[in-house]
Design an enzyme around this catalytic site. Structure first.
Site: not given
Ligand code: ATP
Ligand code: MG
Length: 576
Positions: A37, A263, A273
């Site tokens: 995102e 994760r 983020k």
């Molecule tokens: P954040 O909580 O930091 O905002 P998010 O999951 O909301 O992370 P996205 O931009 O939606 O951020 O994530 C893109 C991809 O990265 C998704 O498929 C998510 O599952 C993966 N991802 C995010 N954080 C991790 C992590 N700590 N380990 C592995 N994969 C991750």
């Molecule tokens: Mg997300």
């Protein structure tokens, strides 16, 4: 074996994919996607997902999409999208012509939603957000049906098209799936599919005032792109029944399969983020690329290489088990990589002057130094040697303990690539601080002359007073003072656990002249001190700036021992 006790190469996801290929599922194709995102910069956790998605595609001659999940225009920005693309590319991955956006499919999402309404599988609800929450029930209590749940298909179709046409205010109506308000899985209690948001979108402008919810958009995007294996993190496990439900109702060309993995969580840092954005907003760090940040942009500026990050992700492995990886493990990968690629040089971070009283004033000798001890191909350089030199202040002790093999009164030490010197006098200021160390040098002991020489126990680094260059050197330490600052069980807000000493600046360090015009991003090992990287130009600082990438030896083992947590490579369970 990797950290999580598995043989690298065939984690459970790669095993599933291998089985699917051999059984001919998806015609043997492998298509994955990395779906960020664009609401911030990527962090080390995302790196794991990138390596996994692009990795399994490449290993199986498949394809991987970089798809921006841009369904929430309130939080998303084009500059974040640009930063994300740059980070993925820097990590070494190529999406070819497969850069897509959820917003590319807004028309298809709408058509899919209309299809659901026509089948009686979705309805327009007119409860307020608060009422919807009340009606949803709890984990222990069943939800109850909205009074609008039995609206006719015609009425829902009409309202939905008027939602699209902009006739309503935010929150007046939502489109919901009609599934089961008493399901034990909250995600199946008639989840919202579309909501009204009267805001412009960074890509579609004012074309839309209704936006699809993540689960709906993500599932339909996967099916439209022909994703075969939709890899996501464990928090989406409970969403999988909804993912499958959506696919079951719609007549889409492809049937992707969602698979969840744990994760990546890194000790002494946070991978969220939202929380990282807070650190920037409150000025605790200088930006997304602050070298202390666990962001890809921060790690790049810190001098971590893509190779090191990929190696770390591969050793972290892919499992379903939540665990906290020690920072020592990441630094291990960084050290391994830089040890091979970084040329050696000399720098003095905290200088004190040495005067060689029997060395002619005004003379400069050029000392030959190897750029890399293990790789002659990296060549040699000439380091100027003069009567006045700087050495590291803590390489001299007036009253040292027994095993101190550096410089002491009446003691001898070898200057790297130079001569053996002997301390004959110590000059101090009124405050009792050492300002100059007077030594004599032994002209018979020049390094590299091939003659039989006597030996001394210690060798220290140095630079010439006259020829060296002032540099600002930034020494980084862990950003947080506890191993799991993001844990929900912590008593205080995560920002309370920031390490106040995460940055120490040496403004008057001295570097050998060969480093004066190093290109930004070049890494170098300062002998005996660690790996450093030249920082980007900062117009407010007139000297070259170097960031410490990592120390030469693992300093985490000590910290972890003191805190009673396992050594790098070990595991702890976490609570968030
Ligand atoms: P954040 O909580 O930091 O905002 P998010 O999951 O909301 O992370 P996205 O931009 O939606 O951020 O994530 C893109 C991809 O990265 C998704 O498929 C998510 O599952 C993966 N991802 C995010 N954080 C991790 C992590 N700590 N380990 C592995 N994969 C991750
Ligand atoms: Mg997300």
């Amino acid at each position: 074996m990797n950290e999580t006790g598995e043989t690298p190469g065939k984690d459970f996801i790669r095993q599933i994919i291998a089985d699917d290929i051999s059984s001919g599922k998806h015609e043997g194709q492998v298509v994955t996607r990395f779906p960020p995102e664009p609401n911030g910069f990527l962090h080390i956790g995302h790196a794991k997902s990138i390596c996994l998605n692009f990795g399994v595609a490449a290993e199986n001659s498949g394809q991987c999409y970089l798809r921006f999940d841009d369904t929430n225009p309130v939080k998303e920005r084009q500059d974040f999208a640009d930063g994300i693309s740059a980070d993925v590319r820097w990590l070494g991955f190529d999406w070819g012509d497969r850069l897509t956006h959820a917003s590319d499919y807004f028309e298809q999402f709408y058509a899919a939603a209309v299809d659901l309404v026509q089948q009686g599988k979705a309805y327009v609800d007119s409860l307020s957000a608060e009422q919807i929450r009340e009606y949803r029930g709890t984990l222990t209590e069943s939800g109850k049906d909205s009074p609008y749940r039995d609206r006719t298909i015609e009425e829902s179709l009409d309202l939905f098209s008027r939602m699209r046409a902009g006739e309503f205010a935010d929150g007046e109506h939502v489109l919901r799936a009609r599934i089961d308000m008493s399901s034990s899985n909250m995600n199946l209690r008639d989840p919202a599919l579309y909501r009204i948001r009267n805001v412009a979108h960074q890509r579609t402008g004012d074309s839309w005032c209704i936006y699809p919810m993540y689960d709906f958009a993500h599932t339909v995007s996967d099916a439209l792109e022909g994703i075969t294996h939709s890899l996501c993190t464990l928090e989406f496990e409970d969403h999988r029944p909804l993912y499958d439900w959506i696919l079951d109702q719609l007549d889409l060309a492809h049937r992707p399969r969602q698979i969840e993995f744990s994760r990546l969580n890194l000790a002494y840092t946070i991978t969220s983020k939202r929380k990282l954005a807070q650190l920037i907003e409150l000025g605790h760090v200088s930006g997304w690329d602050d070298p202390r940040m666990p962001t890809i942009a921060g790690m790049r500026r810190r001098g971590y290489t893509p190779e090191a990050i990929r190696d770390f992700c591969s050793r972290a492995g892919v499992t379903k088990k939540e665990h906290l990886i020690q920072m020592g493990s990441l630094e291990f990968s960084v050290r391994e990589d830089l040890n091979v690629r970084a040329p050696r040089a000399m720098a003095v971070l905290n200088p004190v002057k040495v005067v060689l009283t029997n060395y002619p004033a005004g003379e400069t000798e050029m000392m030959t130094a190897a750029n890399h001890p293990g790789n002659p191909e990296m060549g040699e350089r000439q380091v100027p040697f003069t009567r006045e030199l700087y050495i590291e202040r803590d390489d001299f002790m007036e009253d040292p303990p027994r095993k101190f093999f550096r410089l002491r009164p009446d003691g001898e030490v070898r200057l790297r690539y130079g001569y053996i010197i002997k301390c004959v006098d110590v000059i101090k200021n009124d405050a009792g601080e050492v300002t100059e160390i007077h030594c004599t040098y032994d002209p018979e002991t020049r390094s590299g002359t091939g003659e039989v020489q006597r030996k001394v126990k210690g060798t220290i680094h140095w630079v010439s007073c006259e020829h060296s260059v002032v540099a600002e050197v930034r020494l980084y330490d862990r950003l947080f003072s506890i191993a799991n600052p993001g844990a929900a069980s912590n008593e205080k807000d995560f920002k309370e656990y920031l390490n106040p000493d995460s940055l120490a600046v040496r403004e008057q360090a001295r570097i050998e002249p060969s480093l004066k015009n190093l290109e930004a991003g070049s890494s170098v090992q300062f002998e005996r001190l660690g790996y450093f990287v030249s920082d980007k130009q900062d117009p407010t600082i007139k000297h070259p700036v170097f960031n410490r990438v990592v120390t030469l030896r693992d300093s985490w083992a000590k910290i972890e021992k003191a805190q009673g947590s396992p050594r790098p490579g070990g595991r702890t369970s976490i609570t968030n």
